[in-house]
Design a protein around this motif. Structure first.
Motif, PDB file in Angstrom:
ATOM      1  N   LEU A 150       0.883  -1.171   0.000  1.00  0.00           N
ATOM      2  CA  LEU A 150       0.000   0.000   0.000  1.00  0.00           C
ATOM      3  C   LEU A 150       0.920   1.220   0.000  1.00  0.00           C
ATOM      4  O   LEU A 150       1.808   1.298   0.855  1.00  0.00           O
ATOM      5  N   VAL A 186      -4.062   5.533   1.844  1.00  0.00           N
ATOM      6  CA  VAL A 186      -5.059   5.417   2.908  1.00  0.00           C
ATOM      7  C   VAL A 186      -5.195   6.766   3.616  1.00  0.00           C
ATOM      8  O   VAL A 186      -4.332   7.631   3.462  1.00  0.00           O
ATOM      9  N   LYS A 227       0.365   5.867   5.740  1.00  0.00           N
ATOM     10  CA  LYS A 227       0.910   4.584   6.189  1.00  0.00           C
ATOM     11  C   LYS A 227       2.425   4.655   6.170  1.00  0.00           C
ATOM     12  O   LYS A 227       3.011   5.178   5.242  1.00  0.00           O
ATOM     13  N   ARG A 285       1.296  -7.704   6.889  1.00  0.00           N
ATOM     14  CA  ARG A 285       0.168  -7.751   5.962  1.00  0.00           C
ATOM     15  C   ARG A 285       0.663  -7.753   4.508  1.00  0.00           C
ATOM     16  O   ARG A 285       0.193  -8.533   3.693  1.00  0.00           O
ATOM     17  N   ALA A 294      -6.698   3.012  -1.550  1.00  0.00           N
ATOM     18  CA  ALA A 294      -7.249   1.801  -0.934  1.00  0.00           C
ATOM     19  C   ALA A 294      -8.640   2.064  -0.363  1.00  0.00           C
ATOM     20  O   ALA A 294      -8.825   2.973   0.459  1.00  0.00           O
ATOM     21  N   ASP A 295      -9.604   1.281  -0.814  1.00  0.00           N
ATOM     22  CA  ASP A 295     -10.961   1.348  -0.247  1.00  0.00           C
ATOM     23  C   ASP A 295     -11.500  -0.082  -0.165  1.00  0.00           C
ATOM     24  O   ASP A 295     -12.612  -0.371  -0.602  1.00  0.00           O
ATOM     25  N   ALA A 296     -10.664  -0.970   0.385  1.00  0.00           N
ATOM     26  CA  ALA A 296     -10.934  -2.420   0.509  1.00  0.00           C
ATOM     27  C   ALA A 296     -10.845  -3.111  -0.848  1.00  0.00           C
ATOM     28  O   ALA A 296     -10.994  -2.499  -1.896  1.00  0.00           O
ATOM     29  N   GLY A 297     -10.546  -4.396  -0.787  1.00  0.00           N
ATOM     30  CA  GLY A 297     -10.405  -5.182  -2.014  1.00  0.00           C
ATOM     31  C   GLY A 297      -9.093  -4.907  -2.730  1.00  0.00           C
ATOM     32  O   GLY A 297      -8.986  -5.076  -3.948  1.00  0.00           O
ATOM     33  N   THR A 298      -8.063  -4.530  -1.978  1.00  0.00           N
ATOM     34  CA  THR A 298      -6.805  -4.192  -2.666  1.00  0.00           C
ATOM     35  C   THR A 298      -6.097  -5.447  -3.164  1.00  0.00           C
ATOM     36  O   THR A 298      -5.444  -5.408  -4.194  1.00  0.00           O
ATOM     37  N   ARG A 299      -6.208  -6.573  -2.416  1.00  0.00           N
ATOM     38  CA  ARG A 299      -5.511  -7.771  -2.909  1.00  0.00           C
ATOM     39  C   ARG A 299      -6.173  -8.277  -4.190  1.00  0.00           C
ATOM     40  O   ARG A 299      -5.506  -8.744  -5.100  1.00  0.00           O
ATOM     41  N   LYS A 357     -14.656  -0.276   1.859  1.00  0.00           N
ATOM     42  CA  LYS A 357     -14.113  -0.208   3.225  1.00  0.00           C
ATOM     43  C   LYS A 357     -15.229  -0.015   4.262  1.00  0.00           C
ATOM     44  O   LYS A 357     -15.203  -0.618   5.340  1.00  0.00           O
ATOM     45  N   GLU A 365     -16.661  -3.324   4.835  1.00  0.00           N
ATOM     46  CA  GLU A 365     -15.758  -4.212   5.586  1.00  0.00           C
ATOM     47  C   GLU A 365     -15.813  -3.898   7.081  1.00  0.00           C
ATOM     48  O   GLU A 365     -15.559  -4.753   7.913  1.00  0.00           O
TER      49      GLU A 365
END
Ligand code: ADP
Length: 233
Positions: free
Chosen positions: A70, A75, A79, A86, A121-126, A166, A169
């Motif tokens: 990330l 974010v 970060k 992670r 990043a707003d979830a589902g990054t992988r 996010k 989540e």
């Protein structure tokens, strides 16, 4: 539950708007950007090239090496740069999700490096990262059995939803949120990633996979279109 309303206003099976483009990093051997709404991933492929140090080379096969991270500004709260547990976990699962479509034995002693960075990043990054990396490998001309498509299916209290953001989540009513990231080989029933963060009843897993299959068909179309745009240039 039929009456459940998602905070984004999406229907239960509606994904965020997708965007994909390949060839975004001229100096890489292959590259792609893939986004689900506000989650934006960029992937660059370098190689196959000789692996150094030499003692790590395998004369029987090449190696796929993924580095996911990330970016600091991806974010809301900056970060700290650099690897974390992670990022190491996601790098590994991305390697595992992609390796089954590659025949690395064709490239002994080499490494294929895949850099996956999350710009936002707003979830589902992988899952966005796997979709971008799969496209970047294809763009690099690495022989692949097919593309890999990835999506997260979730359960918010008792409701199955596709492509959690996010806010979803972080849902904490009833049974809370369960996140189920999945990757599969396009046009097949071969899954290359199944993770589970939360609780899910075994009988619900089949429904989750059915929803993921439909979403992956949509992702595959977006990926194919992005690849066609460069091959037709
Ligand atoms: P994924 O991004 O694949 O859904 P996670 O469930 O680990 O993976 O993370 C969910 C979301 O949490 C990320 O997409 C991001 O929006 C947020 N997040 C993860 N790590 C951090 C971090 N270090 N700082 C701020 N937000 C983060």
């Amino acid at each position: 539950m039929v009456n459940f309303k998602r905070s984004s206003g999406r229907t239960l099976t509606e994904m965020r708007k997708m965007y994909a483009k390949v060839g975004v990093i001229p100096n890489a051997d292959g590259s792609a950007i893939f986004s689900f709404g506000d989650t934006v991933a960029i992937a660059a492929v370098y190689g196959p090239r000789q692996l150094h140090p030499q003692h790590m080379q395998d004369p029987a096969t090449g190696i796929l090496r993924v580095n996911y991270d990330l970016l600091s500004f991806s974010v809301y709260e900056r970060k700290k740069p650099g690897p974390s547990r992670r990022s190491q976990e996601i790098s590994k699962v991305t390697e595992w999700a992609l390796s089954p479509v590659l025949d690395l034995k064709e490239f002994p002693n080499t490494v294929i490096d895949v850099q996956v960075y999350i710009l936002q990043a707003d979830a589902g990054t992988r899952t966005a990262g796997i979709n971008a990396a799969s496209l970047a490998l294809a763009h690099a001309g690495i022989p692949m059995r097919n593309l890999v498509c990835s999506i997260s299916v979730g359960k918010l209290d008792k409701n199955l939803v596709v492509d959690l953001d996010k806010e979803e989540e972080d849902y904490d009513e009833g049974e809370g949120a369960t996140d189920f990231p999945i990757a599969k080989i396009a046009n097949s029933d071969k899954y290359t990633l199944l993770q589970l963060d939360g609780k899910i009843q075994p009988e619900v897993v089949k429904k989750v996979l059915d929803l993921a299959d439909k979403a992956c068909d949509e992702i595959y179309e977006v990926q194919k279109k992005a690849l066609k745009e460069v091959t037709e240039q």
